[in-house]
Design an enzyme around this catalytic site. Structure first.
Site, PDB file in Angstrom:
ATOM      1  N   ALA A 118       1.053  -1.563  -2.622  1.00  0.00           N
ATOM      2  CA  ALA A 118       0.068  -0.950  -1.821  1.00  0.00           C
ATOM      3  C   ALA A 118       0.229  -0.076  -0.762  1.00  0.00           C
ATOM      4  O   ALA A 118      -0.530   0.732  -0.099  1.00  0.00           O
ATOM      5  CB  ALA A 118      -1.524  -1.741  -1.875  1.00  0.00           C
ATOM      6  N   ALA A 119       0.928  -0.727   0.407  1.00  0.00           N
ATOM      7  CA  ALA A 119       1.070  -0.119   1.619  1.00  0.00           C
ATOM      8  C   ALA A 119       1.862   1.285   1.631  1.00  0.00           C
ATOM      9  O   ALA A 119       2.543   1.283   0.800  1.00  0.00           O
ATOM     10  CB  ALA A 119       1.936  -1.068   2.570  1.00  0.00           C
ATOM     11  N   GLY A 121      -1.599   2.230   2.102  1.00  0.00           N
ATOM     12  CA  GLY A 121      -2.852   2.363   1.910  1.00  0.00           C
ATOM     13  C   GLY A 121      -3.401   3.750   1.325  1.00  0.00           C
ATOM     14  O   GLY A 121      -4.632   3.911   0.952  1.00  0.00           O
ATOM     15  N   GLY A 122      -2.523   4.883   1.242  1.00  0.00           N
ATOM     16  CA  GLY A 122      -3.160   6.019   0.554  1.00  0.00           C
ATOM     17  C   GLY A 122      -3.778   5.997  -0.660  1.00  0.00           C
ATOM     18  O   GLY A 122      -4.809   6.536  -0.807  1.00  0.00           O
ATOM     19  N   ARG A 146       3.990  -4.625   6.361  1.00  0.00           N
ATOM     20  CA  ARG A 146       3.637  -3.208   5.999  1.00  0.00           C
ATOM     21  C   ARG A 146       2.168  -3.313   5.618  1.00  0.00           C
ATOM     22  O   ARG A 146       1.675  -2.268   5.749  1.00  0.00           O
ATOM     23  CB  ARG A 146       4.629  -2.853   4.744  1.00  0.00           C
ATOM     24  N   ASP A 186       2.735   1.955  -7.947  1.00  0.00           N
ATOM     25  CA  ASP A 186       3.571   3.137  -7.360  1.00  0.00           C
ATOM     26  C   ASP A 186       4.912   2.455  -6.859  1.00  0.00           C
ATOM     27  O   ASP A 186       5.078   1.878  -5.577  1.00  0.00           O
ATOM     28  CB  ASP A 186       2.901   3.710  -6.138  1.00  0.00           C
ATOM     29  N   CYS A 239       8.402   8.129  -6.621  1.00  0.00           N
ATOM     30  CA  CYS A 239       8.835   9.570  -5.872  1.00  0.00           C
ATOM     31  C   CYS A 239      10.168   9.901  -6.005  1.00  0.00           C
ATOM     32  O   CYS A 239      10.967  10.154  -5.029  1.00  0.00           O
ATOM     33  CB  CYS A 239       8.254   9.588  -4.314  1.00  0.00           C
TER      34      CYS A 239
END
Length: 486
Positions: A118-119, A121-122, A146, A186, A239
């Protein structure tokens, strides 16, 4: 204009295999172009349409995120990270392509949601917006350091229904089998999509890193799947462009025995202009369904590189009666009466009870937890309240501290309030010089008609900034020191 960056030959060859020589040259050329900057409106504070009317910057809609906007070049002259709106939690500054994963996961109020990596937090704040205060959001990052930024961003956004942990996925899976309605992963990756943004990502890249990160992803995915309830949905993103980390890891997930047991299938992510569909031919034995995944590549879209895959369990969960599901997504009994609640609150937490009387909100005394004077309002679901043997950094909303028989409210609590919910507010206009003074931690002056003595919520219009203590025409600043404008 970004500097020209020399890409590794092995990376070039892999990208030419994916794109073809002509399109690869367009990709390479785009790395010399300027970065795209984005802003995502916190719809828990204000609608995107309302924000457009007050925005100091020109905004262009991001096609894949309805409350996301490209920032024009003039935003660099008046940085959004220095504007009081930022300190009021009105928006999150986020790279445009990174907005896709949370936007593509169809979270609804009342869901139980997990953001596994999660870090900072976006994506967590975007998921929290969708929950709109209902259900629960568990945000996990293996790194406690983080996670500090993650906690700040959740608090800045006024999120009340989040739990933050710093745990290995395996340990979370043991605690939450078949629990979450929606899961976002992610995943850690080789970062090829960030080459335009960071020269160090290029210099650190090797072809071996693709395999290393694919192995990390495949160590995470089985545990995430174990936590997905039948009928739930999972969003996997990276990414990077590496097929072994993107389509390859998705195929690995689909081939797991538990994936077959849960009827896991890929859902099509809409192909907007510039999106590149996944390609099953890029990996051995790739399923045709992999075409439902998407790549965002900077020569095709206004953003950096990203990959996303949405999967659904097609085996439905055993039906539960709607009357058993509370607004926070848990399953438990009926609430106690308001009279009994007030008595219990005064008996168990008298210091907080007197302060809570000033807040127009119902409190369940059973959900108030005091840990050595630090008071939190925890989720209703007992599994999320207890979390034994897990490293928990935040358990719901941190309310404040009990000090020498008095209650000191937290910055986190302030960010959940407004003039509609707190009985004593000093509402400042954006042009009032006291806004910047408050954010810098200075003492403020106020007129008798502006606020009453005692605890006061300082707001930017209707947006919360923090607390102060008013007396004799002055407000002692209680804005959290670590958040202050420098």
């Amino acid at each position: 204009m970004a500097e020209k960056r020399t890409l590794p030959d092995s990376f070039k060859q892999e990208m030419i295999k994916m794109l073809g020589e002509e399109e690869y040259l367009r990709y390479e050329a785009c790395l010399r172009e300027s970065l795209q900057h984005g802003l995502r409106v916190n719809t828990g504070r204000m609608s995107a349409e309302e924000f457009r009317t007050i925005s100091p910057w020109q905004l262009d809609q991001i096609p894949w995120c309805k409350n996301g906007f490209y920032l024009s070049e003039d935003a660099l002259l008046t940085p959004p990270s220095r504007h009081p709106y930022y300190y009021a939690g009105l928006y999150y500054l986020q790279e445009p392509s990174a907005m896709l994963p949370a936007a593509a996961l169809p979270v609804e109020p009342g869901d139980r949601v997990l953001d596994l990596c999660a870090a900072p937090g976006g994506k967590s704040t975007a998921l929290a917006e969708k929950l709109n205060g209902e259900g629960v959001l568990l945000c996990n990052d293996i790194s406690a350091s983080r996670a500090k930024a993650l906690i700040k961003n959740l608090e800045l956004f006024g999120v009340r229904n989040a739990v933050v942990t710093a745990e290995e996925p395996e340990r979370l899976a043991a605690a939450f089998p078949d629990y979450f309605d929606k899961i976002l992963i992610d995943a850690p990756c080789s970062g090829e999509g960030m080459f335009r943004k960071s020269a160090s990502m290029i210099s650190d890249w090797t072809i071996e890193k693709r395999a290393e990160y694919a192995a990390i992803q495949r160590s995470i995915l089985p545990h995430a799947l174990r936590m997905l309830r039948p009928g739930g949905m999972l969003l996997y993103s990276t990414c990077t462009y590496a097929p072994e980390e993107d389509e390859g890891s998705v195929q690995f997930l689909l081939d797991l025995p538990e994936a077959r047991e849960k009827g896991l299938k890929l859902e099509r992510i809409p192909l907007l202009e510039g999106f590149l569909p996944g390609n099953p031919e890029w990996i051995p034995n790739g399923s045709q369904e992999l075409e439902y995944t998407v790549h965002l590549i900077p020569h095709r879209v206004r953003g950096e590189g990203h990959f996303a895959a949405l999967l659904r369990s097609e085996i439905p969960e055993e039906a539960k009666s709607s009357k058993d599901r509370n607004t926070d997504g848990s399953f438990s009994g009926r609430r106690s009466s308001s009279v009994r609640t007030g008595v219990l609150l005064q008996k168990k937490h008298p210091e907080f009870a007197s302060f809570a009387a000033r807040i127009r909100r119902d409190w369940d005394p059973e959900r108030l937890v005091d840990q050595n004077g630090y008071l939190s309002y925890v989720p209703e679901d007992r599994r999320l309240r207890e979390l034994r043997n897990l490293r928990v950094l935040r358990r719901g909303l941190f309310l404040g501290e009990v000090k020498k028989n008095r209650f000191e409210p937290s910055q986190a609590l302030a960010m959940t309030l407004s003039p509609d919910s707190f009985d004593n507010c000093l509402s400042l206009s954006p042009s009032d010089e006291r806004v910047i003074r408050y954010l810098r931690g200075e003492t403020l002056e106020y007129a008798p008609q502006e606020a009453e003595e005692g605890w006061v919520l300082v707001t930017l219009g209707r947006l919360p900034l923090g607390f102060g203590k008013a007396a004799n025409g002055q407000i002692k600043n209680k804005y959290l020191p670590g958040w202050r404008m420098t």
